[in-house]
Design an enzyme around this catalytic site. Structure first.
Site, PDB file in Angstrom:
ATOM      1  N   ARG A  21      -3.383  -0.587   5.529  1.00 48.20           N
ATOM      2  CA  ARG A  21      -3.977  -1.680   4.740  1.00 48.20           C
ATOM      3  C   ARG A  21      -3.067  -2.894   4.586  1.00 48.20           C
ATOM      4  O   ARG A  21      -3.476  -4.024   4.878  1.00 48.20           O
ATOM      5  CB  ARG A  21      -4.379  -1.168   3.345  1.00 48.20           C
ATOM      6  CG  ARG A  21      -5.527  -0.179   3.377  1.00 48.20           C
ATOM      7  CD  ARG A  21      -5.691   0.541   2.053  1.00 48.20           C
ATOM      8  NE  ARG A  21      -4.572   1.452   1.797  1.00 48.20           N
ATOM      9  CZ  ARG A  21      -4.406   2.162   0.695  1.00 48.20           C
ATOM     10  NH1 ARG A  21      -5.295   2.061  -0.277  1.00 48.20           N
ATOM     11  NH2 ARG A  21      -3.364   2.963   0.563  1.00 48.20           N
ATOM     12  N   ASP A  32      -8.414   3.789   1.355  1.00 45.98           N
ATOM     13  CA  ASP A  32      -7.444   4.119   2.397  1.00 45.98           C
ATOM     14  C   ASP A  32      -8.185   4.576   3.648  1.00 45.98           C
ATOM     15  O   ASP A  32      -8.893   5.580   3.621  1.00 45.98           O
ATOM     16  CB  ASP A  32      -6.526   5.240   1.876  1.00 45.98           C
ATOM     17  CG  ASP A  32      -5.303   5.405   2.751  1.00 45.98           C
ATOM     18  OD1 ASP A  32      -5.357   4.998   3.936  1.00 45.98           O
ATOM     19  OD2 ASP A  32      -4.308   5.945   2.258  1.00 45.98           O
ATOM     20  N   CYS A  90       0.867  -1.188   0.000  1.00 51.62           N
ATOM     21  CA  CYS A  90       0.000   0.000   0.000  1.00 51.62           C
ATOM     22  C   CYS A  90       0.899   1.232   0.000  1.00 51.62           C
ATOM     23  O   CYS A  90       2.089   1.138  -0.327  1.00 51.62           O
ATOM     24  CB  CYS A  90      -0.987  -0.012   1.167  1.00 51.62           C
ATOM     25  SG  CYS A  90      -0.258   0.051   2.818  1.00 51.62           S
TER      26      CYS A  90
HETATM   27  P1  4NP Z   1      -1.844   2.882   4.077  1.00 47.38           P
HETATM   28  O1  4NP Z   1      -2.461   4.255   4.631  1.00 47.38           O
HETATM   29  O2  4NP Z   1      -1.294   3.177   2.702  1.00 47.38           O
HETATM   30  O3  4NP Z   1      -3.019   1.954   4.024  1.00 47.38           O
HETATM   31  O4  4NP Z   1      -0.790   2.444   5.057  1.00 47.38           O
HETATM   32  C1  4NP Z   1      -1.720   5.439   4.762  1.00 47.38           C
HETATM   33  C2  4NP Z   1      -0.787   5.561   5.762  1.00 47.38           C
HETATM   34  C3  4NP Z   1      -0.089   6.740   5.915  1.00 47.38           C
HETATM   35  C4  4NP Z   1      -0.325   7.807   5.065  1.00 47.38           C
HETATM   36  C5  4NP Z   1      -1.251   7.669   4.046  1.00 47.38           C
HETATM   37  C6  4NP Z   1      -1.935   6.495   3.897  1.00 47.38           C
HETATM   38  N1  4NP Z   1       0.376   9.024   5.228  1.00 47.38           N
HETATM   39  O5  4NP Z   1       0.076   9.988   4.507  1.00 47.38           O
HETATM   40  O6  4NP Z   1       1.258   9.101   6.089  1.00 47.38           O
END
Ligand code: 4NP
Length: 151
Positions: free
Chosen positions: A9, A119, A3
């Protein structure tokens, strides 16, 4: 399992598929990574940990790492959570890109639909629970053809 942040995720996807592979007796190596390095070294998001725990899975020992082109060589399958992760993997791999290995994970569930795992980063626990349900169903499909059926 890939991800953006490797904090919400893909740690859930790693935990779910690891558990299903274990239960099916499959000696699979299941890992996860993020296309960005914002959270490298951190444990999964508290709400991902909580939702996993509600479902009997412990992901607290996972640590965030960034996707590397080496992963493309090492792993047989790379699952992207959404279309932008897919595009980022392609960009990061450059000449090491192997299209046949990379798939949007929800295409396991709804082939050809190219749906994204949303997300949950900006929302509350319900978003994380929805993500868990989607990933649980998709991982079941991944395991299904490899499962041993007696009778
Ligand atoms: P992930 O979600 O891709 O599902 O782990 C996110 C985690 C952190 C961030 C964005 C999405 N961020 O901007 O730090």
């Amino acid at each position: 399992m890939v991800c953006l942040g490797n904090i919400c995720r893909s740690p859930l996807a790693q935990g779910i598929l690891t558990e299903k592979a274990l239960q099916a007796g499959l000696p699979w190596i299941v890992e996860s990574a993020g296309t960005e390095g914002y959270h490298v070294g951190e444990a999964p998001h508290q709400l991902s940990q909580q939702v996993a725990k509600e479902n009997g899975i412990d992901i607290s020992m996972q640590r965030c790492r960034q996707f590397s082109p080496e992963d493309m060589r090492f792993y047989d399958k790379i699952y992207a959570m959404d279309q932008s992760n897919y595009n980022d993997i392609k960009r990061l791999c450059g000449k090491n890109w192997q299209e046949e290995k990379v798939k949007l994970i929800l295409n396991e569930l709804n082939p050809g639909k190219n749906e994204d795992v949303p997300d949950p980063w900006y929302g509350g626990i319900e978003g994380f629970r929805d993500v868990f349900e989607m990933l649980d169903k998709a991982c079941e499909k991944i395991i299904e053809p490899h499962q041993f059926h007696s009778s």
